[in-house]
Design a protein around this motif. Structure first.
Motif, PDB file in Angstrom:
ATOM      1  N   HIS A   4       0.999  -1.030   0.044  1.00 21.28           N
ATOM      2  CA  HIS A   4      -0.048   0.108   0.159  1.00 21.28           C
ATOM      3  C   HIS A   4       0.952   1.149   0.112  1.00 21.28           C
ATOM      4  CE1 HIS A   4      -3.725   2.454   0.794  1.00 21.28           C
ATOM      5  NE2 HIS A   4      -2.588   3.197   1.584  1.00 21.28           N
ATOM      6  N   PRO A   5       0.971   1.892  -1.108  1.00 22.09           N
ATOM      7  CA  PRO A   5       1.903   3.083  -1.197  1.00 22.09           C
ATOM      8  C   PRO A   5       1.479   4.130  -0.123  1.00 22.09           C
ATOM      9  CG  PRO A   5       1.090   2.529  -3.332  1.00 22.09           C
ATOM     10  CD  PRO A   5       0.488   1.650  -2.239  1.00 22.09           C
ATOM     11  N   LEU A   6       2.320   4.957   0.416  1.00 25.44           N
ATOM     12  CA  LEU A   6       1.985   6.152   1.296  1.00 25.44           C
ATOM     13  C   LEU A   6       2.396   7.175   0.861  1.00 25.44           C
ATOM     14  CD1 LEU A   6       2.417   4.068   4.981  1.00 25.44           C
ATOM     15  CD2 LEU A   6       0.390   4.750   3.510  1.00 25.44           C
ATOM     16  N   ILE A   7       3.871   7.151   0.606  1.00 31.23           N
ATOM     17  CA  ILE A   7       4.692   8.350   0.080  1.00 31.23           C
ATOM     18  C   ILE A   7       5.097   8.326  -1.172  1.00 31.23           C
ATOM     19  CG2 ILE A   7       6.916   9.791   0.850  1.00 31.23           C
ATOM     20  CD1 ILE A   7       6.417   8.545   3.626  1.00 31.23           C
ATOM     21  N   GLU A   8       4.474   9.018  -1.931  1.00 33.38           N
ATOM     22  CA  GLU A   8       4.790   9.303  -3.552  1.00 33.38           C
ATOM     23  C   GLU A   8       6.315   9.757  -3.870  1.00 33.38           C
ATOM     24  OE1 GLU A   8       2.943  10.614  -7.662  1.00 33.38           O
ATOM     25  OE2 GLU A   8       1.629  10.375  -6.005  1.00 33.38           O
ATOM     26  N   ASN A   9       7.044   9.009  -4.454  1.00 33.17           N
ATOM     27  CA  ASN A   9       8.629   9.492  -4.813  1.00 33.17           C
ATOM     28  C   ASN A   9       8.222  11.013  -5.764  1.00 33.17           C
ATOM     29  OD1 ASN A   9      11.286   9.555  -4.848  1.00 33.17           O
ATOM     30  ND2 ASN A   9      11.345   8.436  -6.807  1.00 33.17           N
ATOM     31  N   ASP A  10       9.047  11.804  -5.495  1.00 31.77           N
ATOM     32  CA  ASP A  10       9.207  13.213  -6.045  1.00 31.77           C
ATOM     33  C   ASP A  10      10.760  13.594  -6.068  1.00 31.77           C
ATOM     34  OD1 ASP A  10       9.484  14.853  -3.799  1.00 31.77           O
ATOM     35  OD2 ASP A  10       7.361  14.711  -3.439  1.00 31.77           O
ATOM     36  N   SER A  11      10.999  14.782  -6.842  1.00 32.87           N
ATOM     37  CA  SER A  11      12.260  15.201  -6.952  1.00 32.87           C
ATOM     38  C   SER A  11      12.652  16.212  -5.864  1.00 32.87           C
ATOM     39  CB  SER A  11      12.269  15.739  -8.407  1.00 32.87           C
ATOM     40  OG  SER A  11      11.453  17.100  -8.413  1.00 32.87           O
ATOM     41  N   VAL A  12      11.763  16.605  -4.871  1.00 32.95           N
ATOM     42  CA  VAL A  12      12.054  17.477  -3.775  1.00 32.95           C
ATOM     43  C   VAL A  12      12.576  16.485  -2.523  1.00 32.95           C
ATOM     44  CG1 VAL A  12      11.187  19.150  -2.355  1.00 32.95           C
ATOM     45  CG2 VAL A  12      10.498  19.143  -4.569  1.00 32.95           C
ATOM     46  N   MET A  13      11.420  15.549  -2.204  1.00 32.79           N
ATOM     47  CA  MET A  13      12.092  14.835  -0.818  1.00 32.79           C
ATOM     48  C   MET A  13      12.909  13.609  -1.221  1.00 32.79           C
ATOM     49  SD  MET A  13      10.755  16.638   1.246  1.00 32.79           S
ATOM     50  CE  MET A  13      11.041  15.870   2.695  1.00 32.79           C
ATOM     51  N   THR A  14      12.629  13.264  -2.544  1.00 34.08           N
ATOM     52  CA  THR A  14      13.461  11.902  -3.015  1.00 34.08           C
ATOM     53  C   THR A  14      13.210  10.778  -1.745  1.00 34.08           C
ATOM     54  OG1 THR A  14      15.512  12.744  -2.067  1.00 34.08           O
ATOM     55  CG2 THR A  14      15.051  13.408  -4.235  1.00 34.08           C
ATOM     56  N   THR A  15      11.975  10.448  -1.557  1.00 40.55           N
ATOM     57  CA  THR A  15      11.838   9.646  -0.482  1.00 40.55           C
ATOM     58  C   THR A  15      10.657   8.957  -0.816  1.00 40.55           C
ATOM     59  OG1 THR A  15      12.642  10.836   1.406  1.00 40.55           O
ATOM     60  CG2 THR A  15      11.197   8.759   2.042  1.00 40.55           C
ATOM     61  N   LEU A  16      10.619   7.514  -0.918  1.00 36.26           N
ATOM     62  CA  LEU A  16       9.422   6.636  -1.368  1.00 36.26           C
ATOM     63  C   LEU A  16       8.991   5.925   0.011  1.00 36.26           C
ATOM     64  CD1 LEU A  16       7.652   5.264  -3.656  1.00 36.26           C
ATOM     65  CD2 LEU A  16       9.570   3.774  -4.192  1.00 36.26           C
ATOM     66  N   GLY A  17       7.726   5.522   0.205  1.00 42.14           N
ATOM     67  CA  GLY A  17       7.218   4.902   1.399  1.00 42.14           C
ATOM     68  C   GLY A  17       6.073   4.090   1.166  1.00 42.14           C
ATOM     69  N   GLY A  18       5.814   3.281   2.040  1.00 36.30           N
ATOM     70  CA  GLY A  18       4.438   2.551   1.982  1.00 36.30           C
ATOM     71  C   GLY A  18       4.622   1.171   3.038  1.00 36.30           C
ATOM     72  N   GLU A  19       3.175   0.606   3.232  1.00 34.26           N
ATOM     73  CA  GLU A  19       3.167  -0.436   4.019  1.00 34.26           C
ATOM     74  C   GLU A  19       3.237  -1.794   3.187  1.00 34.26           C
ATOM     75  OE1 GLU A  19       0.673  -1.207   8.096  1.00 34.26           O
ATOM     76  OE2 GLU A  19      -0.428  -1.105   6.215  1.00 34.26           O
ATOM     77  N   VAL A  20       3.786  -2.701   3.693  1.00 34.32           N
ATOM     78  CA  VAL A  20       3.444  -4.082   3.145  1.00 34.32           C
ATOM     79  C   VAL A  20       3.126  -4.973   4.197  1.00 34.32           C
ATOM     80  CG1 VAL A  20       4.897  -5.913   2.070  1.00 34.32           C
ATOM     81  CG2 VAL A  20       5.636  -3.505   1.601  1.00 34.32           C
ATOM     82  N   TYR A  21       2.078  -5.646   3.836  1.00 34.15           N
ATOM     83  CA  TYR A  21       1.634  -6.827   4.560  1.00 34.15           C
ATOM     84  C   TYR A  21       1.976  -8.133   4.029  1.00 34.15           C
ATOM     85  CZ  TYR A  21      -1.624  -9.957   6.574  1.00 34.15           C
ATOM     86  OH  TYR A  21      -2.615 -11.137   7.107  1.00 34.15           O
ATOM     87  N   PHE A  22       2.526  -9.278   4.818  1.00 33.32           N
ATOM     88  CA  PHE A  22       3.024 -10.240   4.548  1.00 33.32           C
ATOM     89  C   PHE A  22       1.984 -11.281   5.079  1.00 33.32           C
ATOM     90  CE2 PHE A  22       6.840  -7.808   4.077  1.00 33.32           C
ATOM     91  CZ  PHE A  22       7.540  -8.260   2.926  1.00 33.32           C
ATOM     92  N   GLU A  23       1.413 -12.161   4.426  1.00 35.23           N
ATOM     93  CA  GLU A  23       0.654 -13.532   5.027  1.00 35.23           C
ATOM     94  C   GLU A  23       1.560 -14.320   5.531  1.00 35.23           C
ATOM     95  OE1 GLU A  23      -2.050 -14.862   2.242  1.00 35.23           O
ATOM     96  OE2 GLU A  23      -3.483 -13.221   2.355  1.00 35.23           O
ATOM     97  N   PRO A  24       1.321 -14.982   6.456  1.00 35.79           N
ATOM     98  CA  PRO A  24       2.191 -16.117   7.276  1.00 35.79           C
ATOM     99  C   PRO A  24       2.742 -16.885   6.104  1.00 35.79           C
ATOM    100  CG  PRO A  24      -0.053 -16.181   8.394  1.00 35.79           C
ATOM    101  CD  PRO A  24      -0.299 -15.428   7.237  1.00 35.79           C
ATOM    102  N   GLY A  25       4.086 -16.943   6.403  1.00 29.92           N
ATOM    103  CA  GLY A  25       4.827 -17.807   5.419  1.00 29.92           C
ATOM    104  C   GLY A  25       5.419 -16.822   4.142  1.00 29.92           C
ATOM    105  N   ALA A  26       4.807 -15.814   3.825  1.00 30.50           N
ATOM    106  CA  ALA A  26       5.327 -14.947   2.821  1.00 30.50           C
ATOM    107  C   ALA A  26       6.719 -14.187   3.100  1.00 30.50           C
ATOM    108  CB  ALA A  26       4.401 -13.832   2.385  1.00 30.50           C
ATOM    109  N   ARG A  27       7.379 -14.107   1.839  1.00 29.71           N
ATOM    110  CA  ARG A  27       8.702 -13.298   1.911  1.00 29.71           C
ATOM    111  C   ARG A  27       8.897 -12.716   0.817  1.00 29.71           C
ATOM    112  NH1 ARG A  27       8.862 -18.835   2.188  1.00 29.71           N
ATOM    113  NH2 ARG A  27      10.299 -19.794   0.839  1.00 29.71           N
ATOM    114  N   SER A  28       9.948 -11.769   0.851  1.00 27.11           N
ATOM    115  CA  SER A  28      10.614 -10.926  -0.324  1.00 27.11           C
ATOM    116  C   SER A  28      11.789 -11.771  -0.848  1.00 27.11           C
ATOM    117  CB  SER A  28      11.032  -9.505  -0.018  1.00 27.11           C
ATOM    118  OG  SER A  28      12.394  -9.966   0.704  1.00 27.11           O
ATOM    119  N   ASN A  29      12.079 -11.454  -2.105  1.00 26.79           N
ATOM    120  CA  ASN A  29      13.128 -12.084  -2.718  1.00 26.79           C
ATOM    121  C   ASN A  29      14.432 -11.525  -1.910  1.00 26.79           C
ATOM    122  OD1 ASN A  29      11.677 -13.501  -4.453  1.00 26.79           O
ATOM    123  ND2 ASN A  29      12.727 -12.586  -6.336  1.00 26.79           N
ATOM    124  N   TRP A  30      15.717 -12.106  -2.118  1.00 31.11           N
ATOM    125  CA  TRP A  30      16.769 -11.286  -1.732  1.00 31.11           C
ATOM    126  C   TRP A  30      17.018  -9.952  -2.574  1.00 31.11           C
ATOM    127  CZ3 TRP A  30      20.089 -12.392   2.100  1.00 31.11           C
ATOM    128  CH2 TRP A  30      20.171 -13.741   2.777  1.00 31.11           C
TER     129      TRP A  30
END
Length: 162
Positions: free
Chosen positions: A54-80
Motif C-alpha cells: 500500500h503506497p504511502l509516500i509518492e516519490n518526487d524530486s523534492v523529498m526523494t523519498t518513497l514509502g509504503g506499508e507491506v503486509y505479508f501473510e504467514p510464510g510470505a517473504r521477499s526475494n533477496w
C-alpha cells in the motif's frame, strides 16, 4: 533537514499505527489487519507467498523519498534484494524475519525498526505462523529504488524456524 523529516514521519506513522491497529484471533493464531488497506499483491517474480503493498509516500524530486506499508501473510517473504540508498523498516504488526546476507536471521515484531545499509543484500517477510506488516522508507531515491535478486529458498527460510 531530510533526517528530521524522516524521523518525524516515522514517529507520526508509529503513533497512528498504535492508535488504529486491529487484530482478530482465528483458530488460536493471530490474523493481522494492516493499518492501511491491504494494497496491491506483490509480483510472484519478487515475493514467495502473498505480500501486499500500500503506497504511502509518492516519490518526487523534492523529498526523494518513497514509502509504503507491506503486509505479508504467514510464510510470505521477499526475494533477496538491495536498495542503492538503503532502507528503513518499521514493523507495525505481527512477527517476521529480516536477514542481511552473511548474518543470522533476526526475528522482528511490532515496534522494531530496521536500518538496512545501502547496497546490502537482504530479505524480509512473515513468520510461518503469523503475518507481519511493516512500513518501508526509501530515502535518496535519485540513487535508485530496488535491485531484485533470487528468491529466498525454503531451506534459508526454514533456518528461521529452527
Amino acid at each position: 533537514m531530510k533526517k528530521g523529516f524522516l524521523l518525524s514521519l516515522t514517529l507520526l506513522l508509529v503513533n497512528a499505527i498504535s492508535a488504529q491497529e486491529q487484530s482478530l484471533n482465528t483458530l488460536g493464531k493471530q490474523k493481522l489487519q494492516p493499518v492501511f488497506s491491504k494494497g496491491q499483491k506483490g509480483s510472484v517474480k519478487n515475493f514467495t507467498g502473498n505480500a501486499y503493498n500500500h503506497p504511502l509516500i509518492e516519490n518526487d524530486s523534492v523529498m526523494t523519498t518513497l514509502g509504503g506499508e507491506v503486509y505479508f501473510e504467514p510464510g510470505a517473504r521477499s526475494n533477496w534484494h538491495t536498495h542503492p540508498a538503503g532502507q528503513i523498516l518499521v514493523v507495525t504488526a505481527g512477527v517476521g524475519y529480516h536477514q542481511i546476507e552473511g548474518q543470522s536471521i533476526q526475528i522482528i515484531q511490532k515496534g522494531v525498526t530496521i536500518k538496512c545499509p545501502p547496497n546490502t543484500n537482504h530479505w524480509h517477510g512473515a513468520s510461518k505462523d503469523q503475518g507481519m506488516a511493516h512500513i518501508y522508507l526509501l530515502p535518496n531515491t535519485e540513487k535508485g529504488i530496488v535491485n531484485w535478486g533470487r528468491p529466498v529458498t525454503d531451506e534459508e527460510y526454514q533456518a528461521a524456524n529452527n
